[in-house]
Motif scaffolding. Structure first.
Motif, mmCIF file in Angstrom:
data_model
loop_
_atom_site.group_PDB
_atom_site.id
_atom_site.type_symbol
_atom_site.label_atom_id
_atom_site.label_comp_id
_atom_site.label_asym_id
_atom_site.label_seq_id
_atom_site.Cartn_x
_atom_site.Cartn_y
_atom_site.Cartn_z
ATOM 1 N N THR A 28 0.829 -1.216 0.000
ATOM 2 C CA THR A 28 0.000 0.000 0.000
ATOM 3 C C THR A 28 0.860 1.261 0.000
ATOM 4 O O THR A 28 0.442 2.303 -0.483
ATOM 5 C CB THR A 28 -0.922 0.031 1.228
ATOM 6 N N SER A 29 2.069 1.140 0.539
ATOM 7 C CA SER A 29 2.915 2.330 0.576
ATOM 8 C C SER A 29 3.336 2.775 -0.830
ATOM 9 O O SER A 29 3.743 3.917 -1.021
ATOM 10 C CB SER A 29 4.149 2.057 1.432
ATOM 11 N N LEU A 55 1.288 2.861 -3.307
ATOM 12 C CA LEU A 55 0.076 3.304 -4.007
ATOM 13 C C LEU A 55 0.241 4.680 -4.691
ATOM 14 O O LEU A 55 -0.108 4.821 -5.864
ATOM 15 C CB LEU A 55 -1.055 3.319 -2.987
ATOM 16 N N THR A 79 -5.772 8.977 -9.643
ATOM 17 C CA THR A 79 -5.624 9.408 -8.259
ATOM 18 C C THR A 79 -5.434 8.211 -7.336
ATOM 19 O O THR A 79 -5.747 7.072 -7.696
ATOM 20 C CB THR A 79 -6.860 10.191 -7.785
ATOM 21 N N ASP A 80 -4.944 8.487 -6.127
ATOM 22 C CA ASP A 80 -4.778 7.439 -5.116
ATOM 23 C C ASP A 80 -6.102 6.717 -4.884
ATOM 24 O O ASP A 80 -6.141 5.492 -4.746
ATOM 25 C CB ASP A 80 -4.335 8.048 -3.775
ATOM 26 N N ALA A 81 -7.178 7.495 -4.828
ATOM 27 C CA ALA A 81 -8.489 6.906 -4.531
ATOM 28 C C ALA A 81 -8.886 5.896 -5.599
ATOM 29 O O ALA A 81 -9.428 4.831 -5.287
ATOM 30 C CB ALA A 81 -9.547 8.008 -4.431
ATOM 31 N N GLN A 82 -8.602 6.224 -6.857
ATOM 32 C CA GLN A 82 -8.985 5.301 -7.928
ATOM 33 C C GLN A 82 -8.243 3.968 -7.800
ATOM 34 O O GLN A 82 -8.822 2.898 -8.011
ATOM 35 C CB GLN A 82 -8.726 5.948 -9.295
ATOM 36 N N ALA A 129 -6.948 2.811 -4.934
ATOM 37 C CA ALA A 129 -7.401 2.183 -3.693
ATOM 38 C C ALA A 129 -8.727 1.455 -3.908
ATOM 39 O O ALA A 129 -8.951 0.374 -3.357
ATOM 40 C CB ALA A 129 -7.539 3.235 -2.591
ATOM 41 N N GLY A 130 -9.614 2.057 -4.715
ATOM 42 C CA GLY A 130 -10.910 1.437 -4.976
ATOM 43 C C GLY A 130 -10.750 0.071 -5.625
ATOM 44 O O GLY A 130 -11.371 -0.915 -5.200
ATOM 45 N N LEU A 170 -7.961 -1.779 -5.734
ATOM 46 C CA LEU A 170 -7.144 -2.655 -4.886
ATOM 47 C C LEU A 170 -7.966 -3.267 -3.752
ATOM 48 O O LEU A 170 -7.788 -4.422 -3.394
ATOM 49 C CB LEU A 170 -5.967 -1.832 -4.328
ATOM 50 N N SER A 171 -8.895 -2.476 -3.208
ATOM 51 C CA SER A 171 -9.676 -3.004 -2.076
ATOM 52 C C SER A 171 -10.839 -3.866 -2.549
ATOM 53 O O SER A 171 -11.461 -4.547 -1.757
ATOM 54 C CB SER A 171 -10.200 -1.839 -1.220
ATOM 55 N N TYR A 172 -11.143 -3.826 -3.837
ATOM 56 C CA TYR A 172 -12.313 -4.563 -4.331
ATOM 57 C C TYR A 172 -11.998 -6.027 -4.660
ATOM 58 O O TYR A 172 -12.756 -6.927 -4.307
ATOM 59 C CB TYR A 172 -12.872 -3.861 -5.575
ATOM 60 N N TYR A 173 -10.880 -6.269 -5.334
ATOM 61 C CA TYR A 173 -10.615 -7.615 -5.837
ATOM 62 C C TYR A 173 -9.900 -8.471 -4.810
ATOM 63 O O TYR A 173 -8.843 -8.097 -4.303
ATOM 64 C CB TYR A 173 -9.774 -7.548 -7.119
ATOM 65 N N THR A 222 -2.551 -7.101 -0.255
ATOM 66 C CA THR A 222 -1.764 -5.945 0.178
ATOM 67 C C THR A 222 -0.719 -6.352 1.217
ATOM 68 O O THR A 222 0.013 -5.516 1.714
ATOM 69 C CB THR A 222 -2.662 -4.849 0.774
#
Lengths: 915, 156
Positions: B42-43, B45, B55-58, B60-61, B63-66, B71
């Motif tokens: 995650t570091s 990212l 963006t970071d958010a895109q 993160a979205g 990465l956290s979904y699949y 991580t």
């Protein structure tokens, strides 16, 4: 097409959803996640419906209409479903979190009085609360994960700072990537720009303004217009107990369509700042004495009468405010012309778009945006020249990003790699001050490749041959040497611009604030004329005006060279009309522009000066000279909300009322005259500016009696053909009026120059590239450009008195990382910036937004004294200062050189100690 | 060690750098990073987001979904037991319990010496021959508890 909803025949357009068709017909369907600003999504499942001949209960917000469809949106089955869905939402609420208002209301409406699922038998929402943003909080307990906030950030603002995090039951919205490393301060560490779109879209109150949480929901609403930049966003000011507690952008606002930026949405709390001026202040040596309004007004009248008597009308001048209303600006001009008898009146358009005024006047014959913001919807190409709309005009920036996402090509011409430049199909990163060379080279390509609109040229323009002759020498190869932009990119840009079918051009101060700023504007107009990109939807030359009413202040004749509506001062017909309506002759001699006023003051010719809502001592260039001039004036009156840098030089300071405290109109960057309305009372006793002028005028023997600003507008309409059809009745009925409005029946003008130009034909003016006033040299090897950043506004008087300060509390010098390395500078290190005029201390940061050898900084903090660095160099014809090019050098400093008594140095020292 | 890591990350990112007019492909990039490093730290990212121009958010979205994206570094071998409907009906839970007993670790945990990490997943799409176990990239169908020991022998 027709369809039936709940037994009623309803007409709908192909492509409408059932939800939209029902809405248009006045049938409301319960929903949480639907928004008219956003694409259909179908998350909350409350808007389910039944369709004859189709099984199941589809979401009406995602189901397109079909002819003769028979739809039911009410019924036992749907009611039961909705009841159960709301119950499931409630079951997810963590124990003791307290259901939020909107969810509770929905539960009541659906008759859900208890949750049947036992606690602990299913997932509940994680208790995540993010209050790291200065303006709003996010509380996951109240959230239903409908993703409306994420969609708002993507589709409306285009910042993509939010995402749905995780999946299944645990999915929740979050800002940035911080949640992956278990940070809760996600908003503060993300790229969120605090536009507030997510807060406005949130249907459950999970995202909520802090002002509302602290002070309560508003109890009344007043429609008004934002007083920051020139976009003219319509807002609903929410008032409770005589205070504004919320500003919500209005969905039917014609220029903002429900969107806003950080400053307008959250940056209004300066209205309640503890250091707002509330009493007139008279200078007594180095102290201020509070005096009554009566004696203050008497004093202004006495002093102005004395100076006029002793030295004549030309010893007096006024600088009016581009932040004030049209009515106030008109009255100040009227005061100077009718009571004093001089045209010595100017406004701060002088230092921003005066070059646009002269440049567009010379070519098109009218100096305002030719098109409207709605043209961004139909433009086939957008070209942004010397402007950074995502920071300076954020709502326009968002609309350009929306267009670009739809596939509209974007060209950005700018020395800086701004947000739009990064997104653009073509970024021409030219050297500061070389606009004309680049634009002429584009013209060269247009001519050479036969991309001229010959029919338009023949019918609507004159002087094309001169222009062709001039640009024939400006090959892209030659321009490459001057601008640093590869020749093939110049060619590509020209071809795109010339062949798109409808090219919309907007420009900002990167075009005007140059030694040859008017020429830059002229070169742009030439391109638009040559390709016929004018007078049609989706085209045009559109200056992005910087301040809320900088268009209006100039329209109202606060210019030394024009009367209202840019009427010539020596027009005999106007002279007669003026005499009839005002009872006084219209002075015909041109007055002084602001920089001339400084010269006149230093030379002792200007004795009395009245400055309204304009901090010249912080924002004008070459501040040493400005301060010197202010000191020389015998009687200086300054009217402002706060004790500004300029006010500190005054003999008399008059407190002003803010935009939330008075009535009037502003004219935005698309010529739209819009109402501002009084939402709250000003601090006790404060007179609105228009009343101040009337009172002084009355005391000087020229009575002005208006009961309301609407009567002033009526007078403006009688004196000005292009405002003849403007009245408050009409402004209140419509969403403003775009001038020209020649008659009371006229609807206003969204698109200028459709059939003809004011002068008949538009005129090509051939301009050649001339170098900037200053170039980098051995002693001053860097070129410094100054400008604005998203978070702050101009002199910062307002934004520095809000929580925006939590985000940005200093001006910063941006330098290319390679230059940083060469000079062995570290991020945040304080450096001394030195020019031939003066010096300034600023923290430096490495930034790839600037070119090698180029520096950028903002001018929002008076302690930075950035404008001490700038010269008095200005555009020849308009005197618009050359803010964008100053030669400077950068020196490191030792910590012990800093003065611990100095506020800014102290702050920098603290920063250094921390880092 | 750190240098080698940096090189692998840089290689993975370089292979996915979007070339206009192509749009950035976040999922493909994260899979490439995971292939190179074994997981997506995650570091890193912000660096991934910067290379892709998103963006970071895109990131993160996605990465956290699949669930395929990890991580945390996993052990040398990743065992995933399917808990979809078909596998559950065919006693997939018994297989999971047998694996847990055999390697002495609970779901989500890693064995000592980091030989195995055990995870469960929803449908692996192998329903016709359920229950299913996936070890690293290999898929096994019709697994019965008694086969577990022999099956895992192959992975050192």
């Amino acid at each position: 097409m027709n369809l039936t909803i709940n037994g009623r025949t309803v007409t709908a357009e192909s492509g409408d959803t059932i939800f939209l068709a029902a809405l248009k017909a006045g049938i409301s369907i319960p929903s949480l996640c639907v928004s008219h600003q956003l694409a259909p999504f179908g998350s909350c499942r409350l808007c389910i419906c039944e369709i004859d001949g189709q099984s199941g209960t589809p979401a009406s917000c995602t189901t397109p209409v079909r002819p003769d469809m028979v739809v039911h949106t009410e019924g036992d089955r749907l009611r039961r479903h909705r009841h159960n869905i709301v119950e499931l939402y409630l079951s997810e609420q963590p124990e003791g979190s307290g259901t939020s208002g909107p969810l509770r209301e929905l539960a009541l409406a659906c008759g859900v009085d208890r949750v049947r699922y036992p606690a602990g038998a299913h997932s509940t929402r994680a208790s995540v609360r993010d209050d790291s943003n200065p303006f709003f909080i996010f509380d996951n307990a109240a959230c239903i994960s409908c993703a409306r906030c994420v969609r708002a950030c993507d589709e409306i603002q285009g910042t993509h700072a939010l995402t749905m995090f995780g999946r299944g039951f645990s999915v929740r919205p979050t800002a940035g990537g911080g949640s992956l490393i278990s940070e809760t301060a996600a908003f503060a560490t993300s790229n969120c720009v605090s536009c507030g779109a997510c807060v406005k879209e949130c249907p459950t109150g999970a995202l909520m303004e802090k002002t509302v949480l602290e002070q309560g929901m508003p109890t009344s609403i007043v429609r008004t217009t934002c007083a920051y930049c020139g976009v003219g966003c319509a807002f609903d000011a929410g008032v409770r107990d005589g205070r504004v507690v919320q500003m919500i952008p209005a969905d039917d606002g014609p220029s903002n369509r429900g969107h806003a930026c950080m400053k307008g949405r959250f940056g209004w709390t300066y209205n309640n700042a503890p250091d707002r001026l509330s009493v007139p202040l008279l200078r007594r040596g180095n102290d201020w004495e509070e005096i009554s309004w009566e004696s203050a007004l008497d004093l202004v009248a006495q002093e102005f009468t004395r100076i006029k008597g002793a030295f004549g009308p030309d010893a007096l001048a006024t600088i009016s405010s581009s932040r004030g209303t049209n009515e106030e600006n008109y009255l100040f001009a009227k005061f100077m012309r009718c009571v004093i008898g001089t045209n010595h009146i100017d406004n701060c358009a002088r230092v921003c778009h005066s070059a646009t005024v002269t440049g567009m006047m010379d070519t098109l014959g009218a100096s305002a945006a030719t098109n409207s913001l709605q043209d961004l919807d139909v433009a086939q190409l957008i070209m942004v020249v010397g402007a950074n709309p995502t920071e300076s005009h954020p709502v326009v920036g968002s609309r350009i990003k929306q267009a670009h996402r739809r596939g509209v090509p974007l060209i950005v011409i700018d020395p800086r790699r701004t947000e739009l430049a990064r997104l653009a199909d073509l970024h021409l990163q030219l050297r500061p001050g070389s606009n004309v060379a680049l634009l002429n080279a584009m013209g060269h390509v247009l001519v050479k490749e036969g991309l001229l609109d010959r029919a338009f040229l023949a019918a609507r323009t004159e002087g094309i041959e001169d222009w062709i002759k001039t640009v024939s020498d400006c090959s892209p190869k030659a321009a490459e040497a001057i601008t640093g932009v590869p020749a093939h990119l110049i060619g590509q840009a020209a071809r795109l611009y010339g062949s798109s079918g409808a090219s919309y051009c907007c420009h900002g101060l990167g075009v005007t604030e140059h030694r040859w700023g008017s020429h830059g504007v002229i070169a742009l107009c030439n391109l638009a004329l040559a390709t016929g990109n004018i007078g049609r939807p989706g085209t045009g030359i559109n200056p992005l005006r910087g301040q809320n009413n900088v268009q209006g202040a100039s329209d109202m004749g606060c210019l030394p060279t024009f009367f209202t509506g840019y009427q010539s001062l020596d027009d005999p017909k106007l002279a007669t009309l003026h005499q009839t309506i005002t009872g006084r002759p219209l002075p015909t001699k041109r007055g002084m522009k602001t920089p001339d006023m400084w010269d006149a003051a230093i030379a002792g010719r200007l004795k009395g000066l009245w400055i309204i809502g304009y901090d010249v001592a912080q924002t004008d260039p070459n501040l040493k000279k400005v301060r010197e001039a202010l000191k020389q004036v015998e009687f200086l009156v300054v009217q402002d909300l706060f004790l500004s840098e300029t006010a500190k030089h005054a003999h008399l300071v008059l407190p002003g009322a803010s935009f939330l405290e008075r009535d009037g109109t502003f004219t935005n960057l698309e010529r739209r005259i819009q109402r501002i309305r009084k939402a709250v009372d000003p601090p006790q006793g404060i007179l609105p500016d228009w009343r101040v002028v009337c009172e002084v005028s009355n005391r000087m023997g020229y009575p002005m009696s208006y009961r309301h600003p609407s009567e002033i507008m009526d007078e403006i309409a009688r004196l000005t053909p292009m405002f003849a059809g403007v009245s408050y009745d009409r402004l209140d009925q419509h969403t403003g009026l775009q001038w020209p409005v020649p008659t009371v029946m006229h609807e206003g003008t969204t698109l200028m120059h459709q059939e003809t130009f004011p002068k008949g034909k538009a005129r090509f003016v051939a301009v050649e590239y001339l170098p900037p006033g200053e170039a980098a040299s051995k002693d001053y090897p860097f070129v410094l450009t100054t400008g604005r950043i998203l978070q702050h506004y101009n002199c910062g008087a307002q934004t520095r008195r809000t929580d925006i300060l939590e985000l940005v509390d200093t001006d910063v010098l941006e330098m290319h990382p390679a230059d940083m390395e060469r000079l062995q500078l570290r991020d945040d290190e304080i450096v001394r910036v030195v020019s031939a005029r003066g010096e300034a201390l600023l923290p430096v940061v490495g930034s790839e937004r600037v070119l090698l050898g180029h520096l950028f900084t903002s001018f929002h903090f008076p302690a930075s004294t950035v404008n001490d660095l700038l010269s008095s160099s200005a555009d020849d014809s308009s005197q618009c200062p050359e803010y964008k090019v100053s030669a400077v050098r950068v020196e490191p400093i030792e910590r012990d050189e800093l003065d611990p008594e100095d506020e800014v140095e102290l702050r920098h020292m603290r920063r250094q100690l921390i880092t | 060690m750190r240098t080698q890591y940096g090189t692998r990350l840089a290689e993975a990112l370089e292979s996915c750098r979007p070339v206009p007019p192509d749009k950035p492909n976040i999922l493909k990039t994260l899979l490439a990073v995971q292939a190179g490093l074994g997981y997506v730290p995650t570091s890193d990212l912000p660096q991934i987001a910067q290379v892709l121009g998103v963006t970071d958010a895109q990131v993160a979205g996605v990465l956290s979904y699949y669930s395929d994206l990890r991580t945390q570094p996993s052990s040398r071998h990743l065992i995933r037991v399917c808990r979809g409907e078909s596998c559950t009906a065919n006693h997939g839970l018994r297989v999971l319990l047998a694996i847990q007993d055999h390697v002495c670790v609970a779901v989500g945990g890693s064995t000592q010496a980091e030989r195995f990490t055990v995870e469960q997943m929803s449908c692996a799409g192998n329903c016709a021959v359920s229950p299913t176990v996936i070890v690293d990239d290999e898929m096994y169908g019709r697994v019965v508890p008694s086969q577990v020991a022999a099956l895992l022998e192959r992975y050192e």
